[in-house]
Design a protein around this motif. Sequence first.
Motif, PDB file in Angstrom:
ATOM      1  N   ILE A  43       0.850  -1.195   0.000  1.00  0.00           N
ATOM      2  CA  ILE A  43       0.000   0.000   0.000  1.00  0.00           C
ATOM      3  C   ILE A  43       0.883   1.241   0.000  1.00  0.00           C
ATOM      4  O   ILE A  43       0.634   2.203  -0.742  1.00  0.00           O
ATOM      5  CB  ILE A  43      -0.944   0.004   1.221  1.00  0.00           C
ATOM      6  CG1 ILE A  43      -1.877  -1.212   1.202  1.00  0.00           C
ATOM      7  CG2 ILE A  43      -1.714   1.314   1.313  1.00  0.00           C
ATOM      8  CD1 ILE A  43      -2.867  -1.235   0.069  1.00  0.00           C
ATOM      9  N   SER A  44       1.924   1.227   0.826  1.00  0.00           N
ATOM     10  CA  SER A  44       2.858   2.358   0.886  1.00  0.00           C
ATOM     11  C   SER A  44       3.487   2.620  -0.476  1.00  0.00           C
ATOM     12  O   SER A  44       3.612   3.770  -0.905  1.00  0.00           O
ATOM     13  CB  SER A  44       3.963   2.093   1.910  1.00  0.00           C
ATOM     14  OG  SER A  44       3.435   1.961   3.200  1.00  0.00           O
TER      15      SER A  44
ATOM     16  N   LYS B 154      -7.722   5.003   6.362  1.00  0.00           N
ATOM     17  CA  LYS B 154      -7.541   5.645   5.062  1.00  0.00           C
ATOM     18  C   LYS B 154      -6.359   6.609   5.078  1.00  0.00           C
ATOM     19  O   LYS B 154      -6.068   7.238   6.080  1.00  0.00           O
ATOM     20  CB  LYS B 154      -8.822   6.410   4.703  1.00  0.00           C
ATOM     21  CG  LYS B 154      -8.770   7.072   3.349  1.00  0.00           C
ATOM     22  CD  LYS B 154     -10.074   7.651   2.848  1.00  0.00           C
ATOM     23  CE  LYS B 154     -10.957   8.323   3.833  1.00  0.00           C
ATOM     24  NZ  LYS B 154     -12.100   9.012   3.214  1.00  0.00           N
ATOM     25  N   CYS B 155      -5.729   6.721   3.927  1.00  0.00           N
ATOM     26  CA  CYS B 155      -4.722   7.752   3.700  1.00  0.00           C
ATOM     27  C   CYS B 155      -5.252   8.660   2.590  1.00  0.00           C
ATOM     28  O   CYS B 155      -5.726   8.177   1.559  1.00  0.00           O
ATOM     29  CB  CYS B 155      -3.393   7.142   3.265  1.00  0.00           C
ATOM     30  SG  CYS B 155      -2.127   8.384   2.883  1.00  0.00           S
ATOM     31  N   ARG B 156      -5.175   9.960   2.817  1.00  0.00           N
ATOM     32  CA  ARG B 156      -5.578  10.936   1.802  1.00  0.00           C
ATOM     33  C   ARG B 156      -4.373  11.829   1.528  1.00  0.00           C
ATOM     34  O   ARG B 156      -3.735  12.336   2.451  1.00  0.00           O
ATOM     35  CB  ARG B 156      -6.742  11.779   2.265  1.00  0.00           C
ATOM     36  CG  ARG B 156      -7.111  12.837   1.242  1.00  0.00           C
ATOM     37  CD  ARG B 156      -8.324  13.646   1.674  1.00  0.00           C
ATOM     38  NE  ARG B 156      -8.772  14.435   0.564  1.00  0.00           N
ATOM     39  CZ  ARG B 156      -9.769  14.122  -0.238  1.00  0.00           C
ATOM     40  NH1 ARG B 156     -10.457  13.042  -0.028  1.00  0.00           N
ATOM     41  NH2 ARG B 156     -10.092  14.905  -1.245  1.00  0.00           N
TER      42      ARG B 156
ATOM     43  N   LYS C 278      -3.946  -1.000   4.683  1.00  0.00           N
ATOM     44  CA  LYS C 278      -3.771  -2.306   5.314  1.00  0.00           C
ATOM     45  C   LYS C 278      -2.584  -2.133   6.249  1.00  0.00           C
ATOM     46  O   LYS C 278      -1.636  -1.391   5.942  1.00  0.00           O
ATOM     47  CB  LYS C 278      -3.463  -3.379   4.281  1.00  0.00           C
ATOM     48  CG  LYS C 278      -4.605  -3.663   3.344  1.00  0.00           C
ATOM     49  CD  LYS C 278      -4.208  -4.743   2.352  1.00  0.00           C
ATOM     50  CE  LYS C 278      -5.261  -4.887   1.284  1.00  0.00           C
ATOM     51  NZ  LYS C 278      -4.810  -5.743   0.193  1.00  0.00           N
ATOM     52  N   TRP C 279      -2.631  -2.809   7.368  1.00  0.00           N
ATOM     53  CA  TRP C 279      -1.614  -2.607   8.394  1.00  0.00           C
ATOM     54  C   TRP C 279      -0.810  -3.879   8.624  1.00  0.00           C
ATOM     55  O   TRP C 279      -1.340  -4.983   8.516  1.00  0.00           O
ATOM     56  CB  TRP C 279      -2.279  -2.190   9.706  1.00  0.00           C
ATOM     57  CG  TRP C 279      -3.050  -0.924   9.566  1.00  0.00           C
ATOM     58  CD1 TRP C 279      -4.375  -0.795   9.268  1.00  0.00           C
ATOM     59  CD2 TRP C 279      -2.545   0.399   9.674  1.00  0.00           C
ATOM     60  NE1 TRP C 279      -4.731   0.527   9.204  1.00  0.00           N
ATOM     61  CE2 TRP C 279      -3.616   1.291   9.457  1.00  0.00           C
ATOM     62  CE3 TRP C 279      -1.289   0.936   9.947  1.00  0.00           C
ATOM     63  CZ2 TRP C 279      -3.480   2.662   9.489  1.00  0.00           C
ATOM     64  CZ3 TRP C 279      -1.149   2.314   9.983  1.00  0.00           C
ATOM     65  CH2 TRP C 279      -2.221   3.146   9.769  1.00  0.00           C
ATOM     66  N   ARG C 280       0.465  -3.686   8.973  1.00  0.00           N
ATOM     67  CA  ARG C 280       1.275  -4.817   9.436  1.00  0.00           C
ATOM     68  C   ARG C 280       0.788  -5.212  10.823  1.00  0.00           C
ATOM     69  O   ARG C 280       0.242  -4.388  11.567  1.00  0.00           O
ATOM     70  CB  ARG C 280       2.749  -4.420   9.512  1.00  0.00           C
ATOM     71  CG  ARG C 280       3.373  -4.123   8.181  1.00  0.00           C
ATOM     72  CD  ARG C 280       4.885  -3.938   8.287  1.00  0.00           C
ATOM     73  NE  ARG C 280       5.321  -3.211   9.462  1.00  0.00           N
ATOM     74  CZ  ARG C 280       5.753  -1.953   9.468  1.00  0.00           C
ATOM     75  NH1 ARG C 280       5.793  -1.259   8.360  1.00  0.00           N
ATOM     76  NH2 ARG C 280       6.145  -1.363  10.578  1.00  0.00           N
TER      77      ARG C 280
ATOM     78  N   PRO D  46       1.638   0.484  15.107  1.00  0.00           N
ATOM     79  CA  PRO D  46       1.392   1.433  16.199  1.00  0.00           C
ATOM     80  C   PRO D  46       0.135   2.290  16.043  1.00  0.00           C
ATOM     81  O   PRO D  46      -0.439   2.703  17.033  1.00  0.00           O
ATOM     82  CB  PRO D  46       2.639   2.322  16.227  1.00  0.00           C
ATOM     83  CG  PRO D  46       3.530   1.868  15.150  1.00  0.00           C
ATOM     84  CD  PRO D  46       2.920   0.718  14.443  1.00  0.00           C
ATOM     85  N   LEU D  47      -0.313   2.547  14.840  1.00  0.00           N
ATOM     86  CA  LEU D  47      -1.484   3.424  14.656  1.00  0.00           C
ATOM     87  C   LEU D  47      -2.808   2.689  14.715  1.00  0.00           C
ATOM     88  O   LEU D  47      -3.856   3.320  14.765  1.00  0.00           O
ATOM     89  CB  LEU D  47      -1.413   4.174  13.332  1.00  0.00           C
ATOM     90  CG  LEU D  47      -0.462   5.347  13.280  1.00  0.00           C
ATOM     91  CD1 LEU D  47      -0.644   6.116  11.977  1.00  0.00           C
ATOM     92  CD2 LEU D  47      -0.653   6.288  14.440  1.00  0.00           C
TER      93      LEU D  47
END
Length: 152
Positions: free
Chosen positions: A36-37, A77-79, A141-143, A147-148
């Motif tokens: 995603i990054s 979400k990332c904007r 999507k997160w690992r 932390p967030l």
Amino acid sequence: MSIWWSLHLRRDAASVPLARRLLLGTMETAGVDPDISYDLSVALSEACANAVEHGGDAALGGTSEAYRVTAYLDGEKCRIEVADSGPGFPSGRSRPVIRAAHMDAEHGRGLGLIQELADHVHIGNKPGRGGAVVSFDKILKWRKGAPLVTAS
């Protein structure tokens, strides 16, 4: 928890990898999935490259020195928004026409790539003083153990 940052960058090619590295570092630290990054960093690079190439103030002969990048990581979400002070997109259209570029083309593929890499894209002109704005969102999507991510 959420993270946001805003940069005012010179319209210089060296600013593009700077914005990309900041986004990748933020996402890695926050625990965003690397795929995603990567997608978001490519989309950001394309939007920044467009601002560098086309973002000059037409009234000043294309000499606007800066453009703005803002990123929000909030919840799922990332904007990202990239805004310049150039002439913007041709007026009279609610949305610019994005044409598919030939595979060999060195230019003209950026907006199409952004649309392919993001979940939602808005491309238009800034109200008032002019300039283009490209904003895009992507569901994160997160690992594991990121932390967030808030614990349920």
